[in-house]
Design an enzyme around this catalytic site. Structure first.
Site, mmCIF file in Angstrom:
data_model
loop_
_atom_site.group_PDB
_atom_site.id
_atom_site.type_symbol
_atom_site.label_atom_id
_atom_site.label_comp_id
_atom_site.label_asym_id
_atom_site.label_seq_id
_atom_site.Cartn_x
_atom_site.Cartn_y
_atom_site.Cartn_z
ATOM 1 N N SER A 33 49.566 41.477 35.964
ATOM 2 C CA SER A 33 50.149 40.601 36.999
ATOM 3 C C SER A 33 51.435 39.907 36.554
ATOM 4 O O SER A 33 51.408 39.081 35.642
ATOM 5 C CB SER A 33 49.171 39.477 37.381
ATOM 6 O OG SER A 33 48.164 39.950 38.199
ATOM 7 N N HIS A 64 51.883 43.758 41.524
ATOM 8 C CA HIS A 64 51.584 44.986 40.790
ATOM 9 C C HIS A 64 52.427 46.098 41.408
ATOM 10 O O HIS A 64 52.021 46.706 42.398
ATOM 11 C CB HIS A 64 50.098 45.349 40.900
ATOM 12 C CG HIS A 64 49.210 44.376 40.186
ATOM 13 N ND1 HIS A 64 48.502 44.707 39.060
ATOM 14 C CD2 HIS A 64 48.929 43.076 40.432
ATOM 15 C CE1 HIS A 64 47.825 43.648 38.641
ATOM 16 N NE2 HIS A 64 48.058 42.648 39.461
ATOM 17 N N HIS A 90 42.388 47.688 40.276
ATOM 18 C CA HIS A 90 41.265 46.850 39.867
ATOM 19 C C HIS A 90 39.993 47.253 40.606
ATOM 20 O O HIS A 90 40.052 47.755 41.735
ATOM 21 C CB HIS A 90 41.552 45.385 40.214
ATOM 22 C CG HIS A 90 42.760 44.828 39.550
ATOM 23 N ND1 HIS A 90 44.022 45.028 40.052
ATOM 24 C CD2 HIS A 90 42.896 44.084 38.426
ATOM 25 C CE1 HIS A 90 44.898 44.429 39.250
ATOM 26 N NE2 HIS A 90 44.247 43.840 38.256
ATOM 27 N N TYR A 92 38.019 45.252 42.054
ATOM 28 C CA TYR A 92 37.839 44.461 43.282
ATOM 29 C C TYR A 92 38.580 45.040 44.484
ATOM 30 O O TYR A 92 38.332 44.655 45.618
ATOM 31 C CB TYR A 92 38.218 42.988 43.068
ATOM 32 C CG TYR A 92 39.642 42.738 42.641
ATOM 33 C CD1 TYR A 92 40.706 42.876 43.516
ATOM 34 C CD2 TYR A 92 39.922 42.342 41.337
ATOM 35 C CE1 TYR A 92 42.010 42.643 43.123
ATOM 36 C CE2 TYR A 92 41.219 42.104 40.923
ATOM 37 C CZ TYR A 92 42.256 42.250 41.819
ATOM 38 O OH TYR A 92 43.536 42.032 41.419
ATOM 39 N N GLU A 93 39.492 45.963 44.212
ATOM 40 C CA GLU A 93 40.156 46.633 45.337
ATOM 41 C C GLU A 93 39.278 47.734 45.918
ATOM 42 O O GLU A 93 39.632 48.344 46.929
ATOM 43 C CB GLU A 93 41.478 47.260 44.879
ATOM 44 C CG GLU A 93 42.499 46.248 44.396
ATOM 45 C CD GLU A 93 43.727 46.938 43.826
ATOM 46 O OE1 GLU A 93 44.507 47.493 44.602
ATOM 47 O OE2 GLU A 93 43.884 46.926 42.595
ATOM 48 N N ALA A 120 46.931 38.830 32.862
ATOM 49 C CA ALA A 120 46.941 37.397 33.139
ATOM 50 C C ALA A 120 45.487 36.961 33.081
ATOM 51 O O ALA A 120 44.605 37.661 33.575
ATOM 52 C CB ALA A 120 47.516 37.151 34.521
ATOM 53 N N MET A 218 39.994 39.771 35.361
ATOM 54 C CA MET A 218 39.375 40.788 36.220
ATOM 55 C C MET A 218 39.893 42.193 35.898
ATOM 56 O O MET A 218 39.939 43.063 36.762
ATOM 57 C CB MET A 218 39.664 40.464 37.690
ATOM 58 C CG MET A 218 39.232 39.073 38.106
ATOM 59 S SD MET A 218 39.766 38.710 39.782
ATOM 60 C CE MET A 218 39.528 36.918 39.822
ATOM 61 N N SER A 219 40.285 42.404 34.653
ATOM 62 C CA SER A 219 40.821 43.732 34.301
ATOM 63 C C SER A 219 40.469 44.061 32.861
ATOM 64 O O SER A 219 39.584 43.457 32.272
ATOM 65 C CB SER A 219 42.344 43.733 34.491
ATOM 66 O OG SER A 219 42.960 42.900 33.530
ATOM 67 N N ASN A 242 46.415 29.883 33.754
ATOM 68 C CA ASN A 242 45.774 28.683 34.315
ATOM 69 C C ASN A 242 44.589 28.302 33.447
ATOM 70 O O ASN A 242 44.048 29.143 32.725
ATOM 71 C CB ASN A 242 45.277 28.988 35.745
ATOM 72 C CG ASN A 242 44.349 30.196 35.772
ATOM 73 O OD1 ASN A 242 44.797 31.345 35.800
ATOM 74 N ND2 ASN A 242 43.053 29.933 35.713
ATOM 75 N N HIS A 254 46.566 32.716 43.268
ATOM 76 C CA HIS A 254 47.254 33.895 42.729
ATOM 77 C C HIS A 254 48.744 33.597 42.539
ATOM 78 O O HIS A 254 49.379 34.131 41.632
ATOM 79 C CB HIS A 254 47.043 35.086 43.668
ATOM 80 C CG HIS A 254 47.598 36.381 43.141
ATOM 81 N ND1 HIS A 254 47.208 36.931 41.938
ATOM 82 C CD2 HIS A 254 48.526 37.236 43.647
ATOM 83 C CE1 HIS A 254 47.875 38.065 41.724
ATOM 84 N NE2 HIS A 254 48.678 38.267 42.744
#
Ligand code: HPA
Length: 280
Positions: A33, A64, A90, A92-93, A120, A218-219, A242, A254
């Site tokens: 990201s 991305h 990802h 989640y996609e 990230a 998440m990756s 963060n 995001h």
């Protein structure tokens, strides 16, 4: 029609990429990201949108870009041919773990010997602040899934790959040395990979801290599993964008993740550019 085997799909993608660039990459890089900056430092670059590469999964997440860049990384010892995945897909996609790992497997079949991943991440370790760079020393795959589920593609690697040195200690040491030389603070920590796409709850972050995680994202974990399966030496860097949930008074967005990526992407690029040529 019979479904193409993974080996055939990889061979097809690789042959097509060879048709676009004569370079034979020795290192592969995955940019997360907002961290696309590194790709801009390459010379003799061939840009290939994922959508043009046969069999390649394509992403829809803002930030991305979704392309492969094959080019030469300038270095004192001479140019280093590299292949970069600028943007990843990802879970989640809606992609299955083996699709998430497809790009890394293509890099492996292009002949790279080291793989450098960036992402990230949220800082679970309370000492981390947004903007901090962390070398990943190990991970917790908490997605409940693996890219290696199903019949083992024996031609890529063993049924039960070892994950002891998943994050190569020698590559990690190179990152440490180069960060020191560049005067860049670099922490070291354990990355917890979750499925997302919601950010974590504060209770989940307390759980992750107790489990030994310093970072959450998440990756990366499925890519590293597939890379180790193939015997690729792997290194990974997290940019803390963060503080994780419950550690900051402000909600996570995001936009924040992308903003910090844009601010610090240059540093990530410099560190990669310094370390990669030494991995040969
Ligand atoms: N949690 C999960 N993934 C992330 C975060 C986070 O706080 N920040 C960036 N990616």
């Amino acid at each position: 029609m019979k479904k193409a085997s993974l080996a055939d799909r990889l061979a097809y993608a690789v042959a097509w990429i060879h048709g676009r660039s004569d370079l034979r990459p020795v290192a592969g890089v995955v940019l997360g990201s907002g961290l696309g900056r590194f790709a801009e430092s390459l010379e003799k670059a061939t840009l290939i949108p994922y959508g043009e590469i046969p069999e390649f999964p394509t992403s829809s997440v803002p930030g991305h870009a979704g392309r492969m860049v094959v080019g030469e990384l300038p270095s004192a010892g001479g140019p280093v041919p590299v292949a970069v995945l600028q943007g990843r897909v990802h879970g989640y996609e809606g992609f299955a773990p083996d699709e998430v790992a497809f790009g890394v497997r293509v890099l492996g079949r292009l002949g790279i010997s080291s793989l450098w991943l960036t992402n990230a991440a949220g800082g679970v370790n309370p000492a981390y602040q947004p903007g901090d760079l962390v070398r990943i020393t190990d991970h917790l795959n908490l997605t409940g899934q693996s890219p290696l589920t199903g019949p083992n593609p024996d031609l890529l690697g063993p049924r039960f790959p070892d994950m002891n040195a998943a994050y190569d200690p020698a590559l990690g040491a190179l990152l440490e040395e180069e960060a020191r030389r560049l005067g860049m603070p670099l922490a070291a920590g354990v990355y917890a990979g979750l499925s997302g796409p919601s950010y974590e709850t504060p209770a989940e972050i307390r759980m992750l801290a107790r489990l030994g995680a310093d970072l959450v994202g998440m990756s990366t974990v499925h890519e590293v599993i597939a890379a180790r399966h193939m015997g690729l030496r792997t290194a990974a860097l997290s940019l803390v964008t963060n503080r994780a949930a419950g550690l900051s008074p402000t909600p996570l967005t995001h936009d924040e993740v992308q903003r910090v990526g844009a601010e610090r992407g240059e540093q990530v690029a410099r560190l990669l550019a310094a370390a990669i040529p030494r991995a040969r």
